[in-house]
Design a protein around this motif. Structure first.
Motif, mmCIF file in Angstrom:
data_model
loop_
_atom_site.group_PDB
_atom_site.id
_atom_site.type_symbol
_atom_site.label_atom_id
_atom_site.label_comp_id
_atom_site.label_asym_id
_atom_site.label_seq_id
_atom_site.Cartn_x
_atom_site.Cartn_y
_atom_site.Cartn_z
ATOM 1 N N PHE A 7 0.189 2.641 1.478
ATOM 2 C CA PHE A 7 -0.836 1.825 2.132
ATOM 3 C C PHE A 7 -1.379 0.771 1.174
ATOM 4 O O PHE A 7 -1.580 -0.394 1.553
ATOM 5 N N ALA A 8 -1.621 1.174 -0.088
ATOM 6 C CA ALA A 8 -2.128 0.218 -1.084
ATOM 7 C C ALA A 8 -1.117 -0.889 -1.332
ATOM 8 O O ALA A 8 -1.493 -2.064 -1.487
ATOM 9 N N PHE A 9 0.159 -0.548 -1.354
ATOM 10 C CA PHE A 9 1.200 -1.560 -1.576
ATOM 11 C C PHE A 9 1.210 -2.581 -0.445
ATOM 12 O O PHE A 9 1.322 -3.793 -0.688
ATOM 13 N N VAL A 10 1.091 -2.109 0.794
ATOM 14 C CA VAL A 10 1.086 -3.023 1.937
ATOM 15 C C VAL A 10 -0.136 -3.942 1.880
ATOM 16 O O VAL A 10 -0.051 -5.140 2.189
ATOM 17 N N VAL A 11 -1.280 -3.402 1.469
ATOM 18 C CA VAL A 11 -2.508 -4.190 1.444
ATOM 19 C C VAL A 11 -2.431 -5.309 0.405
ATOM 20 O O VAL A 11 -2.850 -6.454 0.674
#
Length: 264
Positions: free
Chosen positions: A93-97
Motif C-alpha cells: 500500500f505504501a509503495f502504491v501511495v
C-alpha cells in the motif's frame, strides 16, 4: 461467479484473515529467541528499532534493518508464511501511495523513461522502511501474548486509559469479525434462488446496514458484560522475572544495531 457469491467470498475471506491475524497466539509458546525475552525488554527494544528505522534515509541502511527483522523472525521460529502474510500488505500500500514521486521528483532521468533516479530511490527507500517497521512490529506481536504486551505497557507507566482502550479494542475486534462471519453464513442459508443484480445490490446495502447496527449492539453488550464481571480495569499482572541471557542478548543486538547505524 455471481455478485452474491463474490460478496460472500470477499467478506468471509476478510473475516477469516482478520481472525487469523488476531488469534495467532500459539507462536509465543514456541521455543524461540524472542519468546524467551521479557515482554518489557522486548517492547522497549522493538520500539527503539522502529524509531531508528523511521529516521533513516539511506536505502542500504533500511534494507539492513529489514533483514534484521527477518533474522529475528527466523531465530524466533516464526513460519515464513505467517511472517510474510503480515509483511506484504502495508508495504505494498505504501509503495502504491508514493509511486508517483518517481515521476514527480526532479533529478536526472533514467534514459528515455520519464523517471528520475532520485524519485525511484525515494520510493524504494520509503517502501523498504515501511517493510522494516512492519517486520519489527510483526515479530513483537507474533512472539508476545497480547495480555503480556498490555502488562509490559503498564510496567512502562503508559497511561491506564491507553492500556484499557487497547485491551477493549483487541477483544472487540475478535467479536466484530466473528459477527461478520456469522452474518454471512446466515445470509447464505436464507438465499435459495439466485437474485438479480439490482436485488443483489439492495440486499448488500441492507447487509452492511444490519452489520453496523449489530456491531453497535454487540459493543454495548460487551461493555455491560465487562461491568458485570467487575469493570474494565487492568487485570492483575504477573510478578516480574529477573533478566536472563536472552534479554541481555537482545539488548546487545539492539545496541549494536543503533551503534552501527549511527556510526554509518
Amino acid at each position: 461467479m455471481s455478485g452474491r457469491d463474490l460478496l460472500d467470498r470477499t467478506v468471509t475471506a476478510i473475516a477469516a484473515s482478520a481472525q487469523w491475524f488476531l488469534l495467532a497466539e500459539d507462536l509465543p509458546d514456541r521455543d524461540g529467541f524472542l519468546q524467551a525475552v521479557t515482554p518489557t525488554v522486548k517492547l522497549v527494544g522493538i520500539a527503539t528499532l522502529v524509531a531508528l528505522t523511521v529516521t533513516q534515509q539511506a536505502l542500504a541502511v533500511v534494507s539492513a534493518l529489514a533483514l534484521l527483522a527477518t533474522a529475528l523472525a527466523a531465530i524466533s521460529r516464526v513460519p515464513i508464511r505467517t511472517f510474510l502474510g503480515r509483511l506484504t500488505g502495508p508495504p505494498a500500500f505504501a509503495f502504491v501511495v508514493v509511486a508517483p514521486q518517481a515521476f514527480l521528483m526532479h533529478g536526472p532521468s533514467l534514459g528515455s523513461l520519464p523517471l528520475s533516479a532520485a524519485g525511484i530511490d525515494y520510493v524504494l527507500t520509503f517502501a523498504v522502511r515501511v517493510t522494516a517497521c512492519v517486520g519489527f512490529l510483526s515479530v513483537l506481536l507474533l512472539t508476545t501474548r497480547f495480555a503480556d504486551l498490555l502488562a509490559a505497557f503498564r510496567r512502562l507507566r503508559v497511561p491506564t486509559i491507553v492500556v484499557s482502550l487497547l485491551g477493549i479494542t483487541y477483544r472487540y475486534l475478535l467479536l466484530f469479525f466473528a459477527e461478520l462471519e456469522r452474518m454471512v453464513r446466515a445470509r447464505r442459508s436464507r438465499t435459495i434462488a439466485e437474485p438479480s443484480l439490482r436485488r443483489n445490490w439492495r440486499d448488500s446495502g441492507h447487509f452492511v446496514g444490519s452489520f453496523l447496527v449489530r456491531s453497535l449492539e454487540r459493543g454495548e453488550r460487551v461493555q455491560r458484560a465487562a461491568r458485570a464481571r467487575g469493570g474494565t480495569g487492568p487485570t492483575p499482572a504477573q510478578p516480574r522475572k529477573p533478566l536472563g541471557r536472552a534479554d541481555l542478548t537482545f539488548g546487545l543486538i539492539v545496541a549494536l544495531a543503533v551503534a552501527v547505524v549511527v556510526v554509518a
